[in-house]
Scaffold this motif. Structure first.
Motif, mmCIF file in Angstrom:
data_model
loop_
_atom_site.group_PDB
_atom_site.id
_atom_site.type_symbol
_atom_site.label_atom_id
_atom_site.label_comp_id
_atom_site.label_asym_id
_atom_site.label_seq_id
_atom_site.Cartn_x
_atom_site.Cartn_y
_atom_site.Cartn_z
ATOM 1 N N PRO A 1 10.571 31.905 -55.298
ATOM 2 C CA PRO A 1 11.775 31.063 -55.419
ATOM 3 C C PRO A 1 11.728 29.572 -55.649
ATOM 4 O O PRO A 1 11.161 29.227 -54.819
ATOM 5 C CB PRO A 1 12.526 31.676 -54.241
ATOM 6 N N PRO B 1 17.983 29.138 -49.857
ATOM 7 C CA PRO B 1 18.929 30.380 -50.178
ATOM 8 C C PRO B 1 20.502 30.220 -49.806
ATOM 9 O O PRO B 1 21.282 30.834 -50.203
ATOM 10 C CB PRO B 1 18.282 31.396 -49.556
ATOM 11 N N MET C 1 20.823 26.978 -55.344
ATOM 12 C CA MET C 1 19.800 27.229 -54.524
ATOM 13 C C MET C 1 18.575 26.254 -54.836
ATOM 14 O O MET C 1 17.542 26.261 -53.779
ATOM 15 C CB MET C 1 19.180 28.682 -54.470
#
Length: 233
Positions: A137, A197, A202
């Motif tokens: 991520p 998150p 984000m």
């Protein structure tokens, strides 16, 4: 222009092939197309995942079928030139370029017949396009790196790359948002968190945006929360 290709990859997923080769110029088109897809089919899709040359779409079978969605996507693509374009952001990230945080910095400079200051200047003077986000991520694949400093991935990946590490792999550069294994050659560290998150958004960038690196001193790096890695594995 590459002819648009749409293929079903599962019962409720399809992939749109927008290009046949990796090129940062494609990223603006893919970013704009992805946003228009999201606006047009906001209630019928679960996920839109753009990448270097394609867009993966997961759709709700209770609301739309593959054939209907495919036809609608082709129509949308044909109208894209007349629709508002996505405005790309330019994000500047601070980077501490030093062997304290960059075990490959001096070796790359030596192999490329450069001094470290020249390598830093070449890497930091260019605007990089966010071509894809993945691996972990917030990990943005940025292109393209100047040929003068392009380097292959390490033959043996490291077991732990500290968060914030700035690396080079062939034509790409990237910042590791979190600590993880990795094989990119590390030339600096960015002390700014790149994935949260609980934040909205984000991450500070999206596909089609541009990233520029700003060299900073050790004192600036530490004041921004950076840490020196003592143990590279």
């Amino acid at each position: 222009m590459f002819p648009l290709q749409i293929s079903q990859v599962s019962e409720n997923a399809l992939i749109i092939y927008c290009a046949d080769q990796i090129d940062p110029k494609n990223s603006s088109y893919i970013a704009n197309f992805s946003q228009q897809i999201s606006l047009t089919f906001s209630t019928q899709l679960f996920e839109i995942t753009p990448s270097y040359t394609s867009i993966l779409i997961e759709f709700d079978l209770l609301k739309i079928q593959f054939i209907s969605l495919k036809k609608a996507l082709i129509n949308l693509a044909n109208q894209l030139d007349s629709l508002p374009t996505t405005s790309a952001n330019c994000i500047t990230l601070p980077v501490y370029y030093h062997q304290d945080v960059a075990p490959d910095l001096h070796n790359i400079a030596k192999q490329k017949a450069l001094n470290v200051a020249e390598l830093i200047e070449i890497h930091s003077q260019r605007n990089y396009t966010v071509c894809a986000i993945g691996f972990s991520p917030g990990f943005a694949f940025l292109g393209t790196v100047d040929e003068k400093i392009q380097m292959p991935r390490l033959a043996k990946p490291r077991l732990r790359i500290p968060a914030g590490s700035v690396g080079i792999a062939d034509q790409q550069t990237a910042v590791y948002p979190d600590s993880s294994p990795g094989g990119w050659q590390i030339i600096g560290n960015c002390p700014i968190p790149l994935f949260d998150p609980n934040a909205q958004p984000m991450m500070p960038y999206a596909i089609g945006d541009t990233v520029k690196f700003n060299p900073i001193s050790k004192s600036e790096f530490l004041s921004l929360g950076g840490t020196i890695c003592q143990n590279w594995k």
